[in-house]
Enzyme design. Structure first.
Site: not given
Length: 335
Positions: A130-131, A134, A201
């Site tokens: 997930h990071e 980003h 998100e």
């Protein structure tokens, strides 16, 4: 698009900064605020990531000091075709994580000790994917610059009392304008960072699932993190609330309401979206109940997660959307 959004953000924050300067010191105060804002914009672009990491007392680690954690990030970065980011650890019992930097070539990921100690290897992989999403989307530039400028605006608003409040046309102190300034300026900065947080998100969840190949890894991690965030205090986040939007789950509280004043989307909505993605990719195999904090045992969770179709950097497959079931492919390192 992210560069345009960041430029718009910087312009908006500069305008708000100048308005606060005008309320504090008239035309002279506005010009001083403009000069300060320009300097801050340049500084925040080049150094905001270092400032955020320093705010949270993050310590850099490597393959020797944190082998499993570093290995996860290394494998996922290769799968995402990203440069290897710097890897940091935050000393906090609250499980959480964030990414920072101005571009993929100058990026960093940070995970708390609580996250590394409480989550399984698979769940940590879901969070780190997930990071990295980003980073891949260039969200980190907007997120990091927002954290720096929002914190500065809130601090400037608090200076109003020390400068005797804003002035009316006769040069007299206006306590009502001062109170409004102290309430509205931080609120305006917060609304900006909230608006950025909510939509990105969901996209990072989806792309993160593509990177690691398993939507349920992240779904299970989100449930655990959200369950703990409402009970564990993240002291550095409480001291620097302008950075809350950077974390995978709001570190300030365990909010469940999807509304304008929440820094993140509703966690259960994110979990539902990931479970829908799991069903789309694998025909609904291996449903995982995570709405009650991910309470199933580690062995049961691992069995449901793998289901004979591990993918991404551990299964030899290529992470992509609409992937077919892969029962005949080799399992990951836990099979």
């Amino acid at each position: 698009m992210n560069f345009f959004r960041t430029a718009l953000l910087l312009a908006g924050m500069t305008g708000l900064f100048m308005a606060i300067g005008y309320m504090l010191g008239g035309s002279g105060g506005m010009m001083i605020a403009f000069i300060i804002a320009l300097g801050m914009n340049v500084f925040s672009y080049w150094n905001s990531d270092k400032m955020v990491l320093r705010m949270h007392n993050a310590v850099e680690v490597d393959a020797r000091t944190a082998p499993e954690y570093y290995e996860i990030v290394e494998k996922l970065a290769a799968e995402a075709e990203l440069p290897m980011p710097k890897v940091y650890v935050i000393d906090s019992e609250q499980p959480n994580a964030f990414a920072t930097g101005r571009n993929p070539q100058n990026a960093a990921v940070a995970a708390s000790t609580g996250l590394l100690n409480r989550l399984t290897y698979e769940e940590v992989a879901g969070v780190m994917a997930h990071e990295l999403a980003h980073i891949k989307n260039y969200d980190i530039l907007t997120m990091t610059v927002t954290a720096t400028l929002a914190g500065a605006i809130s601090m400037l608003a608090n200076f109003a009392f020390f400068f005797g409040g804003s002035r009316d046309e006769n040069g007299n102190s206006n306590i009502f304008a001062t109170i409004a300034l102290m309430i509205l300026a931080p609120l305006a900065a917060s609304v900006v960072q909230m608006a950025i947080s909510r939509t990105r998100e969901y996209e990072a969840d989806k792309i993160g699932a593509q990177i690691c190949g398993q939507p349920l890894w992240l779904a299970s991690a989100l449930a655990k993190i959200a369950n703990a965030a409402g009970r564990e205090v993240n002291y550095t986040a409480e001291e620097n609330p302008s950075t809350a939007h950077m974390f995978i789950i709001n570190p300030l509280s365990g909010q469940k309401m999807d509304n304008l004043f929440s820094t993140h989307p509703n966690t259960q909505n994110r979990i539902d979206a990931l479970q829908a993605l799991q069903a789309e990719w694998y025909g609904g195999e291996g449903p995982l109940t995570v709405s009650n904090g991910g309470t199933m045992g580690a062995n049961q969770r691992r069995s449901q997660m793998q289901q004979g179709h591990d993918d991404g950097p551990w299964g030899g497959g290529t992470a992509r959307a609409n992937r077919p079931s892969r029962d005949d492919e080799p399992e990951g390192p836990w099979g």
